[in-house]
Design a protein around this motif. Structure first.
Motif, PDB file in Angstrom:
ATOM      1  N   SER A  12       0.837  -1.212   0.000  1.00 13.66           N
ATOM      2  CA  SER A  12       0.000   0.000   0.000  1.00 13.66           C
ATOM      3  C   SER A  12       0.864   1.252   0.000  1.00 13.66           C
ATOM      4  O   SER A  12       0.584   2.232   0.695  1.00 13.66           O
ATOM      5  CB  SER A  12      -0.947  -0.004   1.216  1.00 13.66           C
ATOM      6  OG  SER A  12      -1.736  -1.159   1.234  1.00 13.66           O
ATOM      7  N   ALA A  13       1.947   1.197  -0.785  1.00 13.71           N
ATOM      8  CA  ALA A  13       2.916   2.296  -0.818  1.00 13.71           C
ATOM      9  C   ALA A  13       2.936   2.922  -2.201  1.00 13.71           C
ATOM     10  O   ALA A  13       3.829   2.661  -3.001  1.00 13.71           O
ATOM     11  CB  ALA A  13       4.309   1.791  -0.442  1.00 13.71           C
ATOM     12  N   ALA A  14       1.933   3.727  -2.496  1.00 12.25           N
ATOM     13  CA  ALA A  14       1.829   4.342  -3.815  1.00 12.25           C
ATOM     14  C   ALA A  14       2.334   5.772  -3.792  1.00 12.25           C
ATOM     15  O   ALA A  14       1.912   6.573  -2.958  1.00 12.25           O
ATOM     16  CB  ALA A  14       0.382   4.311  -4.297  1.00 12.25           C
ATOM     17  N   ALA A  15       3.238   6.093  -4.694  1.00 11.43           N
ATOM     18  CA  ALA A  15       3.667   7.475  -4.863  1.00 11.43           C
ATOM     19  C   ALA A  15       2.635   8.207  -5.710  1.00 11.43           C
ATOM     20  O   ALA A  15       1.868   7.580  -6.457  1.00 11.43           O
ATOM     21  CB  ALA A  15       5.036   7.513  -5.537  1.00 11.43           C
ATOM     22  N   VAL A  16       2.622   9.524  -5.620  1.00  9.52           N
ATOM     23  CA  VAL A  16       1.630  10.306  -6.353  1.00  9.52           C
ATOM     24  C   VAL A  16       1.678  10.003  -7.848  1.00  9.52           C
ATOM     25  O   VAL A  16       0.649   9.864  -8.509  1.00  9.52           O
ATOM     26  CB  VAL A  16       1.856  11.818  -6.112  1.00  9.52           C
ATOM     27  CG1 VAL A  16       0.925  12.646  -6.996  1.00  9.52           C
ATOM     28  CG2 VAL A  16       1.642  12.159  -4.643  1.00  9.52           C
ATOM     29  N   GLU A  17       2.893   9.854  -8.373  1.00 14.36           N
ATOM     30  CA  GLU A  17       3.041   9.655  -9.806  1.00 14.36           C
ATOM     31  C   GLU A  17       2.671   8.242 -10.262  1.00 14.36           C
ATOM     32  O   GLU A  17       2.587   7.983 -11.468  1.00 14.36           O
ATOM     33  CB  GLU A  17       4.467   9.982 -10.252  1.00 14.36           C
ATOM     34  CG  GLU A  17       5.548   9.132  -9.624  1.00 14.36           C
ATOM     35  CD  GLU A  17       6.060   9.676  -8.291  1.00 14.36           C
ATOM     36  OE1 GLU A  17       7.126   9.232  -7.844  1.00 14.36           O
ATOM     37  OE2 GLU A  17       5.364  10.549  -7.717  1.00 14.36           O
TER      38      GLU A  17
ATOM     39  N   HIS B 111      -1.174   1.715  -9.745  1.00 13.69           N
ATOM     40  CA  HIS B 111      -1.616   0.863  -8.644  1.00 13.69           C
ATOM     41  C   HIS B 111      -3.040   0.374  -8.831  1.00 13.69           C
ATOM     42  O   HIS B 111      -3.411  -0.671  -8.291  1.00 13.69           O
ATOM     43  CB  HIS B 111      -1.461   1.597  -7.313  1.00 13.69           C
ATOM     44  CG  HIS B 111      -0.075   1.573  -6.773  1.00 13.69           C
ATOM     45  ND1 HIS B 111       0.268   0.909  -5.621  1.00 13.69           N
ATOM     46  CD2 HIS B 111       1.066   2.105  -7.250  1.00 13.69           C
ATOM     47  CE1 HIS B 111       1.570   1.050  -5.394  1.00 13.69           C
ATOM     48  NE2 HIS B 111       2.078   1.773  -6.372  1.00 13.69           N
ATOM     49  N   VAL B 112      -3.853   1.115  -9.550  1.00  8.24           N
ATOM     50  CA  VAL B 112      -5.215   0.650  -9.826  1.00  8.24           C
ATOM     51  C   VAL B 112      -5.161  -0.673 -10.584  1.00  8.24           C
ATOM     52  O   VAL B 112      -5.851  -1.640 -10.236  1.00  8.24           O
ATOM     53  CB  VAL B 112      -5.990   1.708 -10.634  1.00  8.24           C
ATOM     54  CG1 VAL B 112      -7.300   1.119 -11.158  1.00  8.24           C
ATOM     55  CG2 VAL B 112      -6.287   2.930  -9.769  1.00  8.24           C
ATOM     56  N   PHE B 113      -4.320  -0.751 -11.609  1.00 10.86           N
ATOM     57  CA  PHE B 113      -4.210  -1.982 -12.401  1.00 10.86           C
ATOM     58  C   PHE B 113      -3.555  -3.108 -11.596  1.00 10.86           C
ATOM     59  O   PHE B 113      -4.014  -4.257 -11.636  1.00 10.86           O
ATOM     60  CB  PHE B 113      -3.413  -1.719 -13.674  1.00 10.86           C
ATOM     61  CG  PHE B 113      -4.105  -0.797 -14.636  1.00 10.86           C
ATOM     62  CD1 PHE B 113      -5.211  -1.228 -15.349  1.00 10.86           C
ATOM     63  CD2 PHE B 113      -3.662   0.498 -14.819  1.00 10.86           C
ATOM     64  CE1 PHE B 113      -5.866  -0.387 -16.240  1.00 10.86           C
ATOM     65  CE2 PHE B 113      -4.305   1.356 -15.703  1.00 10.86           C
ATOM     66  CZ  PHE B 113      -5.407   0.917 -16.417  1.00 10.86           C
TER      67      PHE B 113
END
Length: 319
Positions: free
Chosen positions: A146-151, A156-158
């Motif tokens: 659950s470590a998503a960067a803004v870019e 992460h959706v896919f």
């Protein structure tokens, strides 16, 4: 429209004992098609209509790719037995290493999504991931943490959609009757956080509350009017939007109106967190993932009032 009772099978024990089963395994063969239908039903006229339509298409792809996927690698028998015996998540997401089936799931999903109309950031992310195997592996690891960067929010959706398919397939092959609690607010199957809780309408467990895992789709029984995040019972309340969507009103446990909204935020004064509670027994088509996205306005108002979200939905990253 199929509801959670149709999406997730009811173990025989529910039908022959007065006490609901602790855990219920997902049925990936029906779960994603039902979710796609729910997104599609929620979309018309919604402020997030374009996004809901896209997520409906993505859910349909999750369903469509299932027959062509290689079999996932199950946990080693000795590790599985230890997990059952000592109350550990048998599909521990923290220890997961992507296998051929997990990587193939993301690849197939990206390939099928090429024809889907989607927001520009999602389109760019799809192309980026489709052309970079190393990036796909990296994003899968980040999504599990659950470590998503803004870019990389769109990436992460896919990745999360692929992981939902993979973990649901793995979870469906386990013995749900042997799952045990592994910690407050943690999925007994994979150790992940919840997306929401459902008050189900199953014939033999009517009115029972189950918490739903955001990753593998496993459901586990949790006493109503008890905080999902910290197990406190004092200071628990329900908050729902007024009809105009401008304010948050409070309902105390046991005082809910008959015409109350089917999706509420169950807030806790002890930990100052909330998790949505959805009345599936009243609205059979409710889906924990789809209805969570569609009630984003409730999140915004409840957070303004001082509560932190204890649930997780990869489709709401960035909100």
């Amino acid at each position: 429209m199929a509801g959670p009772a149709d999406i997730l099978p009811q173990p025989d024990v529910i039908g022959v004992t007065p006490q609901a089963a602790f855990a219920v395994a997902p049925d990936p063969k029906s779960m994603f098609s039902a979710r796609a239908a729910r997104f599609t039903a929620l979309a018309p006229g919604h402020p997030l209509e374009e996004y809901l339509v896209f997520l409906g298409e993505l859910s349909r792809i999750q369903h469509d790719i299932l027959p062509s996927l290689p079999e996932p690698r199950p946990p080693a028998p000795d590790a599985l037995e230890r997990a059952y015996e000592f109350g550990m998540p048998p599909l521990d997401r923290a220890r997961f290493e992507p296998d051929e089936a997990a990587l193939a799931t993301l690849t197939r999903l990206l390939d099928h999504a090429v024809a889907v109309k989607m927001p520009e950031p999602a389109s760019e992310a799809r192309a980026r991931l489709a052309n970079d195997e190393a990036l796909r592996l990296k994003i899968i690891g980040e999504a599990l943490e659950s470590a998503a960067a803004v870019e990389t929010l769109a990436d992460h959706v896919f990745a999360s959609a692929a992981l939902q398919v993979h973990f649901a397939r793995l979870a469906s092959g386990l013995d749900a009757a042997r799952l045990k609690p592994v910690g407050v607010g943690a999925c007994p199957c994979c150790g992940g956080p919840p997306v929401a809780s459902l008050v189900v309408g199953w014939e033999s467990a009517h009115g029972v509350r189950y918490v739903v895992c955001a990753l593998c789709g496993t459901m586990w029984n949790h006493v109503r009017v008890k905080c999902v995040a910290c197990d406190a019972t004092a200071g628990v309340a329900y908050r729902a939007l007024t009809p105009d969507g401008e304010a948050v009103e409070q309902e105390k446990p046991g005082k809910a109106r008959a015409d109350a909204e089917p999706v509420k935020a169950e807030t806790c004064d002890a930990c100052k967190c909330y998790v949505k509670i959805m009345q599936q027994h009243a609205v059979p088509g409710i889906d924990p993932v789809a209805d969570d996205v569609a009630t984003l306005g409730l999140d915004l108002k409840v957070r303004e009032a001082g509560w932190a979200r204890a649930a997780f939905n990869p489709y709401l990253l960035g909100y």
